[in-house]
Design a protein around this motif. Structure first.
Motif, short mmCIF file in Angstrom:
data_model
loop_
_atom_site.label_atom_id
_atom_site.label_comp_id
_atom_site.label_asym_id
_atom_site.label_seq_id
_atom_site.Cartn_x
_atom_site.Cartn_y
_atom_site.Cartn_z
N LEU A 416 0.86 -1.18 0.00
CA LEU A 416 0.00 0.00 0.00
C LEU A 416 0.89 1.23 0.00
CD1 LEU A 416 -2.86 -0.92 2.50
CD2 LEU A 416 -2.64 -1.45 0.07
N ILE A 417 0.61 2.18 -0.87
CA ILE A 417 1.51 3.31 -1.10
C ILE A 417 0.78 4.61 -0.80
CG2 ILE A 417 2.95 4.48 -2.82
CD1 ILE A 417 2.96 1.66 -4.26
N ALA A 418 1.41 5.47 -0.01
CA ALA A 418 0.82 6.75 0.37
C ALA A 418 1.91 7.82 0.35
CB ALA A 418 0.20 6.66 1.76
N ASP A 419 1.50 9.08 0.51
CA ASP A 419 2.47 10.18 0.56
C ASP A 419 3.29 10.10 1.84
OD1 ASP A 419 1.53 11.40 -1.84
OD2 ASP A 419 -0.18 12.18 -0.71
N HIS A 420 4.55 10.53 1.73
CA HIS A 420 5.40 10.61 2.93
C HIS A 420 5.11 11.91 3.66
CE1 HIS A 420 9.22 11.69 5.07
NE2 HIS A 420 9.02 10.48 5.51
N VAL A 421 4.96 11.83 4.99
CA VAL A 421 4.71 13.01 5.82
C VAL A 421 5.97 13.31 6.61
CG1 VAL A 421 3.24 14.00 7.61
CG2 VAL A 421 2.27 12.41 5.95
N GLN A 422 6.59 14.42 6.31
CA GLN A 422 7.93 14.73 6.81
C GLN A 422 7.98 14.87 8.34
OE1 GLN A 422 10.69 14.84 4.92
NE2 GLN A 422 11.95 15.17 6.73
N ASN A 423 6.91 15.37 8.93
CA ASN A 423 6.94 15.67 10.36
C ASN A 423 6.84 14.42 11.25
OD1 ASN A 423 7.37 17.62 12.25
ND2 ASN A 423 5.29 18.42 12.25
N GLY A 424 6.57 13.27 10.65
CA GLY A 424 6.59 12.03 11.41
C GLY A 424 5.31 11.77 12.18
N SER A 425 5.37 10.77 13.04
CA SER A 425 4.18 10.31 13.76
C SER A 425 3.99 11.03 15.08
CB SER A 425 4.28 8.80 14.02
OG SER A 425 5.27 8.54 14.99
N LEU A 426 2.76 10.99 15.57
CA LEU A 426 2.45 11.53 16.90
C LEU A 426 3.23 10.80 17.97
CD1 LEU A 426 0.75 13.21 18.89
CD2 LEU A 426 -1.06 11.49 18.63
N ALA A 427 3.41 9.49 17.80
CA ALA A 427 4.17 8.70 18.79
C ALA A 427 5.58 9.24 18.96
CB ALA A 427 4.20 7.23 18.36
N ARG A 428 6.22 9.59 17.84
CA ARG A 428 7.59 10.12 17.94
C ARG A 428 7.61 11.44 18.68
NH1 ARG A 428 10.85 13.58 15.12
NH2 ARG A 428 9.34 13.98 13.47
N HIS A 429 6.62 12.30 18.44
CA HIS A 429 6.60 13.60 19.10
C HIS A 429 6.27 13.47 20.58
CE1 HIS A 429 7.08 16.40 15.68
NE2 HIS A 429 6.59 15.39 14.98
N LEU A 430 5.46 12.48 20.95
CA LEU A 430 5.10 12.30 22.36
C LEU A 430 6.20 11.61 23.16
CD1 LEU A 430 1.37 11.12 22.16
CD2 LEU A 430 2.22 13.33 22.97
N HIS A 431 6.89 10.66 22.54
CA HIS A 431 7.80 9.80 23.31
C HIS A 431 9.25 9.84 22.85
CE1 HIS A 431 4.00 8.27 24.71
NE2 HIS A 431 3.68 7.83 23.51
N GLY A 432 9.53 10.43 21.70
CA GLY A 432 10.90 10.40 21.20
C GLY A 432 11.60 11.72 21.19
N ASN A 433 10.86 12.84 21.17
CA ASN A 433 11.50 14.14 21.01
C ASN A 433 12.34 14.56 22.20
OD1 ASN A 433 10.61 14.50 18.46
ND2 ASN A 433 9.16 16.14 18.89
N GLN A 434 11.95 14.17 23.41
CA GLN A 434 12.75 14.55 24.58
C GLN A 434 14.12 13.92 24.53
OE1 GLN A 434 10.61 13.82 28.21
NE2 GLN A 434 9.23 15.54 27.91
N THR A 435 14.16 12.67 24.09
CA THR A 435 15.45 12.00 23.96
C THR A 435 16.31 12.70 22.93
OG1 THR A 435 14.38 9.91 24.51
CG2 THR A 435 16.56 9.78 23.52
N LEU A 436 15.68 13.24 21.87
CA LEU A 436 16.41 13.92 20.81
C LEU A 436 16.67 15.38 21.15
CD1 LEU A 436 14.41 12.48 17.77
CD2 LEU A 436 16.66 11.75 18.58
N GLY A 437 16.23 15.83 22.33
CA GLY A 437 16.46 17.21 22.73
C GLY A 437 15.51 18.21 22.08
N GLN A 438 14.39 17.75 21.53
CA GLN A 438 13.42 18.63 20.89
C GLN A 438 12.28 18.94 21.85
OE1 GLN A 438 12.22 16.77 17.25
NE2 GLN A 438 14.30 16.61 16.44
N PRO A 439 11.62 20.09 21.66
CA PRO A 439 10.55 20.49 22.60
C PRO A 439 9.34 19.57 22.52
CG PRO A 439 10.63 21.96 20.70
CD PRO A 439 11.83 21.09 20.60
N SER A 440 8.60 19.50 23.62
CA SER A 440 7.38 18.70 23.66
C SER A 440 6.24 19.46 22.99
CB SER A 440 7.00 18.39 25.11
OG SER A 440 8.01 17.65 25.75
N LEU A 441 5.19 18.74 22.64
CA LEU A 441 4.00 19.38 22.09
C LEU A 441 3.29 20.15 23.20
CD1 LEU A 441 2.60 16.35 20.03
CD2 LEU A 441 3.87 18.32 19.14
#
Length: 633
Positions: A416-441
Motif C-alpha cells: 500500500l503506497i501513500a504520501d510521505h509526511v515529513q513531520n513524522g508520527s504523533l508517537a515520535r513527538h510524544l515519546h521520542g522528542n525529549q530523547t532527541l532534545g526537541q521540545p514537547s507538544l
C-alpha cells in the motif's frame, strides 16, 4: 553476738552485690539487644526517607511537591511520586526528574541505598558543581545529566568498575580536562555516550566497545575537532600530510566496503541477475548505514516483483501481459503515475517494522517521496473483493485522513503506497522528542491533534457505515503530523481484508475490553481506542507500558489515571511538557474526563462517537473557570 551480727551484715552485703551484679548483667544484656535493634533499624532506611533526604538537598523543588512523608514512592508497579518509576515489586528503579528547574548539587551519597535504582535522569535542570560519584549508585545502567551547569574536570578513573553502565549522557555542561579514560576501558556494555557541548580537551580515548552505536563528542576543545570534515558536516576535506587517526582509517575502510557492496548490488540489478531468496523479516539498520538501507529496500521491493508465484513472474515472457503485471494500481487521479520499476530505482530507506510488516520511504527520481508499506496478513478476501475494497478506500477524502495513493496486489503479500509526511508520527513527538532534545507538544497543539483525529473518525463512520470498526487500528504511531501539526490518520479501514486468525495479534480493535471478554468488537470499539489515544496525548505515557505489566488490556492506562487522587492529577497525570498552566486547567480536565469515559469497559456505558466529537469540539485552549471548581464536575 556482735561477731554474729557482723557475719549477717557481710552476708547481706554479698547478696546485695550479687543481686546488683545480676541486675547489671541483665541491664547490660538488654542494652546490647536494644543497640542491635537500633542498628538494624537504621540499616533498613526506607526509600521514602532516602528520597525525602535527597529532595531536602535540592533547591526549587516545586516540581516534586508531592514527595511527602505521608505517602510512599511506589505502590506495586504504580508510581505515587512525580518523576519516580517503579518496578514490579514496588521498588524505585528510576528517577526521571527532567526539566523541573531543580538547583543545587547532586549528592550521590543520599541515593546509594536505593539498591534497585538502575536509571537516573536529571536533564534540563540547573544543577551545579562537579560530576557526582556515580560509582556509589550500585549497578546503575543509564545516566542522563545533560543540559545542566555541572563543571570541573572528571578524574580519569571516575567510571572504573561500573560494568553495568550502558548509557551516559553528559552533554551541554561545563566539564573541563580530558575525557576520562575509564569510559573507554572496562565498560563493555556501553552503547551510548553523549558528551558534546562541554570544554573537554586532549585526545579522544580509544573506544573499542562493540555495541557503542551512539557516540557524540562534538563542540569541545578536543584535538582534531577543528579539522572535522565530510559526512554530516558538509565541509569539504582537503588533503594534508598529517597521518590520520586510526578510527578515521576504520571509518574510511567501512565506507569503501559499503560503497563497493552498493555498486555490486546495482550492477546485479541492472544486469537482471535476480536470485530467488527465502523470505526473512527486515530490521531497520543503524542510522549510519544509509547506503545499506537503500540496497536493502531495493532488494525487498525487487523480491516483491520477482518472487516465484507472483503474477509478473508467472507471466514472464508473455510480452505486454508481463509488463502490465508490474504496474501499480492507482486509486487517485491527482497523483503522478509511476510503476514498480520506478520504486526499485528510487532512493529509499527502511523506516521500520510494525505489526503488519515493513515500511519504506522511497524518493522517486521524478521528485515525489512516497511511503511503501508491505503487508503479509491480508488474505481474508479474494482478489476481486480486495481490489474493490481498495478502490473504496481510495475514494475517501478528508483533511485529517492520509489518502491511499496506490496499491500492489500479490496473493501472499500486498503493497500500500501513500504520501510521505515529513513531520513524522504523533508517537515520535510524544515519546521520542525529549530523547532527541526537541521540545514537547504544547497544550494548544495537542488539543488541535485530538480535534483533528475526532473529525477524521467521524468522517470514516459516515463513509464506511457497513464496517463494524471503520478504523480498527487507531494508535499514536498511526497518526501522522503535517508541517502545521494537523493530524493525518492512517491504516484505517483494513479490518475486512486482514486475516482473521492474525487480527487479534495485529489490530488494536482486537485488544479492546469487549473483545478480551466476549470475542467481539462493536461500533464503539474505535471510541475505546480513541480514549486510550487521548489519555496517551495528555499523560505522555505509552499505553503499551501498562499492557506489558500483564493487566489484560490497554484500558489499564485509564485505570492508572483513576487510581491517582483527583487533587494530584495536575502533578502526576498531566504531561508537564504541555505547559499553559492555570489558564487551561479546566479545558485539560474536560478532555481527560472525555478520554476516561471513552475507555469505559462496559460498551453500553461508553460514549458513542457522535457525542465524543461534539464534546471535543466545545473545548477551547483557555478557560475561565476558577481554581476552586476545577474538580467539582
Amino acid at each position: 553476738m556482735e561477731q554474729r551480727n557482723k557475719k549477717m551484715k557481710m552476708k547481706m552485703m554479698m547478696m546485695m552485690c550479687a543481686s546488683s551484679s545480676l541486675m547489671s548483667s541483665r541491664a547490660l544484656g538488654f542494652f546490647f539487644v536494644l543497640l542491635h535493634v537500633c542498628v538494624a533499624s537504621s540499616a533498613e532506611v526506607s526509600e521514602t526517607e532516602i528520597l525525602l533526604k535527597f529532595k531536602g538537598s535540592l533547591q526549587n523543588t516545586d516540581g516534586i511537591s508531592n514527595w511527602k512523608p505521608s505517602t510512599s514512592p511506589c505502590t506495586s508497579q504504580t508510581s505515587n511520586w512525580m518523576g519516580v518509576r517503579c518496578d514490579g515489586k514496588g521498588r524505585v528503579w528510576a528517577l526521571q526528574l527532567e526539566n523541573m528547574g531543580l538547583k543545587g548539587g547532586i549528592n550521590a551519597d543520599l541515593l546509594k541505598d536505593l539498591t534497585n535504582l538502575r536509571t537516573i535522569s536529571l536533564m534540563k535542570n540547573s544543577f551545579e558543581g562537579p560530576l557526582p560519584d556515580l560509582r556509589k549508585l550500585g549497578p546503575i545502567k543509564s545516566v542522563y545529566l545533560s543540559d545542566n551547569k555541572l563543571s570541573g574536570a572528571i578524574p580519569s578513573d571516575w567510571f572504573a568498575g561500573m560494568s553495568s553502565l550502558k548509557k551516559v549522557h553528559l552533554a551541554n555542561n561545563q566539564f573541563t580536562g580530558e575525557i576520562p579514560k575509564s569510559l573507554a576501558a572496562g565498560l563493555d556494555k556501553l552503547v551510548e555516550l553523549s558528551i558534546e557541548g562541554n570544554k573537554f580537551e586532549g585526545k579522544i580515548p580509544d573506544f573499542r566497545q562493540p555495541g557503542l552505536t551512539n557516540f557524540n563528542v562534538s563542540n569541545n576543545k578536543l584535538e582534531g575537532n577543528e579539522g572535522l570534515c565530510g559526512g554530516p558536516t558538509n565541509i569539504a576535506c582537503s588533503t594534508h600530510s598529517k597521518k590520520p587517526a586510526p578510527w578515521i582509517i576504520v571509518l574510511i575502510v567501512i565506507a569503501v566496503i559499503v560503497a563497493i557492496l552498493a555498486i555490486v548490488a546495482l550492477l546485479v540489478f541492472l544486469l537482471g541477475r535476480r536470485k530467488n531468496t527465502s523470505e526473512s523479516s527486515v530490521e531497520a539498520p543503524p542510522p549510519s548505514t544509509a547506503t545499506v538501507q537503500n540496497r536493502s529496500v531495493q532488494k525487498e521491493l525487487e523480491h516483491q516483483a520477482s518472487a516465484p508465484g507472483s503474477p509478473e513472474n508467472s507471466s514472464r515472457g508473455s510480452g505486454k501481459k508481463g509488463e502490465q503485471s508490474l504496474k501499480l494500481s492507482f486509486v487517485r487521479d491527482d497523483r503522478e503515475r509511476f510503476d514498480m520499476q520506478d520504486l526499485l530505482k528510487a532512493s529509499a530507506e527502511v523506516l521500520g517494522s510494525g505489526c503488519f510488516g515493513s515500511s519504506y520511504k522511497a524518493a522517486l527520481l521524478t521528485g515525489p517521496v512516497m511511503v511503501v508499506k508491505r503487508y503479509k496478513q491480508m488474505n481474508n478476501v479474494g482478489r476481486e473483493e480486495f481490489l474493490e475494497h481498495m478502490r473504496r478506500i481510495g475514494r475517501l477524502g478528508h483533511p485529517n485522513l492520509l489518502p491511499l495513493v496506490a496499491y500492489y496486489y500479490k496473493k501472499e503479500e500486498k503493497l500500500l503506497i501513500a504520501d510521505h509526511v515529513q513531520n513524522g508520527s504523533l508517537a515520535r513527538h510524544l515519546h521520542g522528542n525529549q530523547t532527541l532534545g526537541q521540545p514537547s507538544l504544547d497544550w494548544p497543539t495537542r488539543l488541535k491533534i485530538v480535534k483533528g483525529v475526532a473529525h477524521g473518525l467521524r468522517y470514516l463512520y459516515a463513509e464506511l457505515p457497513s464496517l463494524v470498526a471503520p478504523h480498527g487500528h487507531l494508535k499514536s504511531s498511526n497518526v501522522l503530523l503535517n508541517e502545521s501539526y494537523e493530524p493525518l490518520v492512517t491504516d484505517y479501514g483494513l479490518i475486512p481484508v486482514v486475516n482473521q486468525e492474525h487480527a487479534h495479534t495485529i489490530m488494536v480493535a482486537y485488544k479492546s475490553p469487549e473483545y478480551m471478554q466476549s470475542k467481539r468488537i462493536t461500533k464503539k470499539t474505535d471510541v475505546w481506542s480513541f480514549g486510550v489515544l487521548i489519555l496517551e496525548i495528555l499523560t505522555g505515557k505509552l499505553p503499551t507500558n501498562f499492557l506489558q505489566q500483564g493487566k489484560g488490556s490497554e484500558e489499564d492506562l485509564a485505570s492508572w489515571v483513576n487510581s491517582v487522587p483527583r487533587g494530584e492529577w495536575f502533578n502526576q497525570v498531566f504531561d508537564t511538557g504541555m505547559g499553559e498552566g492555570k489558564s487551561s486547567e479546566g479545558e485539560m480536565l474536560k478532555l481527560l474526563k472525555i478520554g476516561l469515559e471513552c475507555c469505559e469497559g462496559e460498551v453500553e456505558k461508553r460514549l458513542d462517537l457522535k457525542e465524543v466529537v461534539e464534546r471535543i469540539e466545545e473545548l477551547k485552549e483557555k478557560d475561565n473557570r476558577g481554581d476552586s471548581d476545577i474538580f467539582s464536575t
